[in-house]
Design an enzyme around this catalytic site. Structure first.
Site, short mmCIF file in Angstrom:
data_model
loop_
_atom_site.label_atom_id
_atom_site.label_comp_id
_atom_site.label_asym_id
_atom_site.label_seq_id
_atom_site.Cartn_x
_atom_site.Cartn_y
_atom_site.Cartn_z
N HIS A 1 27.27 -76.68 46.78
CA HIS A 1 28.46 -76.58 47.62
C HIS A 1 29.30 -77.86 47.48
O HIS A 1 28.77 -78.96 47.51
CB HIS A 1 28.09 -76.46 49.10
N ASN B 1 21.13 -82.88 45.02
CA ASN B 1 21.88 -82.24 46.11
C ASN B 1 21.19 -82.45 47.45
O ASN B 1 20.70 -81.53 48.08
CB ASN B 1 22.03 -80.74 45.80
#
Length: 309
Positions: A139, A175
């Site tokens: 994202h 991430n």
């Protein structure tokens, strides 16, 4: 307002669907609000700079009067995409900490956006099991960030973050950490009477980026955060850069030279130079304003960030 879903293809094990939402279901998406943090001093979306001729435009049927054809508007965030790289050049989000709804169930279904050409939206190639050298769908606007307001609005925002237009390939080990914690840290240091933060996130797209699975993978990423500082009461911005170099698999048949890449607070002017974007509106309020573009502060936790001059 209830979410509207069109007919969706059967989901695969990686939670990806070839189905898209109805085009008209996006009509109420307002996107990024420039005056969100401080109405008297709006912070516009970053200018495209050297990407001006490379921006993906909305299909004619998806355009609305007065809307910038290069801005993909979602619930509380907006995205601009590069045609040549088929990746976002940034995703800009407004976070209202006072109305945050972190209890929204994770929709967890990746899909394309019907408002732009599907050929510029890589839904599957190169993504999958990290043990096979594949990448996660990382994202840009974090899933939880736009999830505020009424429960229906927060649910819609969560679904919106799972559009592939809000994604860049990232290794799963990268991430996490400071990358995920920074927005919360800034909210904790924001003015309690104005728990609002703007976060702009994107990859640093370079011609030198390595190629995996027939696609160039960005090595570095950046964030800019804007908020009202709790101590000074002033509009404040900070810049952050992170590299996933040390997490990338070694190219087939080749060597990989590992460098000293860490989390760093950097001047926003440096991010502008590296990305080719126009960020003057943010640089004016940067706590590192005036510093050399070569200046960086290595950080090992969010507590190491400078939030005031």
């Amino acid at each position: 307002m209830r979410l509207q879903f069109g007919p969706l293809a059967e989901l695969d094990p990686l939670r990806v669907t070839e189905g898209v939402l109805p085009l008209e279901s996006y009509d109420d998406r307002r996107g990024y609000d420039p005056g969100f943090v401080l109405p008297a001093t709006p912070l516009p979306l970053p200018g495209p700079g050297r990407w001006a001729d490379d921006l993906i435009e909305l299909l004619p049927a998806a355009r609305r009067n007065g809307q910038d054809a290069t801005e993909l508007r979602y619930t509380h965030f907006s995205v601009r995409m590069s045609k040549s790289r088929a990746l976002p050049i940034y995703s800009a989000c407004n976070i209202d900490g006072a109305q945050s709804d972190r209890g929204v169930p994770r929709s967890n279904t990746w899909r394309r956006d019907p408002r732009i050409d599907p050929s510029h939206q890589n839904l599957r190639e190169g993504y999958g099991d990290e043990r096979r050298g594949l990448f996660s769908r990382g994202h840009m606007t974090r899933r939880e960030d736009p999830n505020w307001g009424s429960r229906d609005t927060a649910k819609r925002a969560d679904v919106d973050t799972f559009h592939i237009t809000n994604v860049a390939p990232q290794r799963q080990g990268f991430n996490g950490g400071i990358w995920l914690d920074l927005e919360d840290y800034v909210l904790d240091n924001a003015d309690r009477s104005n728990l609002r933060v703007t976060v702009i996130t994107g990859p640093i797209l370079s011609d030198a980026d390595p190629t995996y699975y027939n696609r160039q993978i960005p090595v570095a990423f950046w964030k800019i955060l804007a908020f009202i500082h709790a101590g000074t009461g002033e509009l404040t911005t900070i810049g952050y850069r992170r590299s996933q170099m040390d997490y990338l698999p070694r190219p087939s048949g080749g060597r990989f030279v590992f460098g000293d890449f860490q989390d760093s607070q950097v001047p926003i002017s440096a991010i502008a130079e590296e990305t080719g974007l126009e960020l003057d509106a943010y640089a004016d309020f940067d706590v590192m304003a005036g510093a050399s573009s070569n200046m960086e502060i290595r950080v090992s936790s969010v507590a190491d960030f400078y939030l005031s001059r």
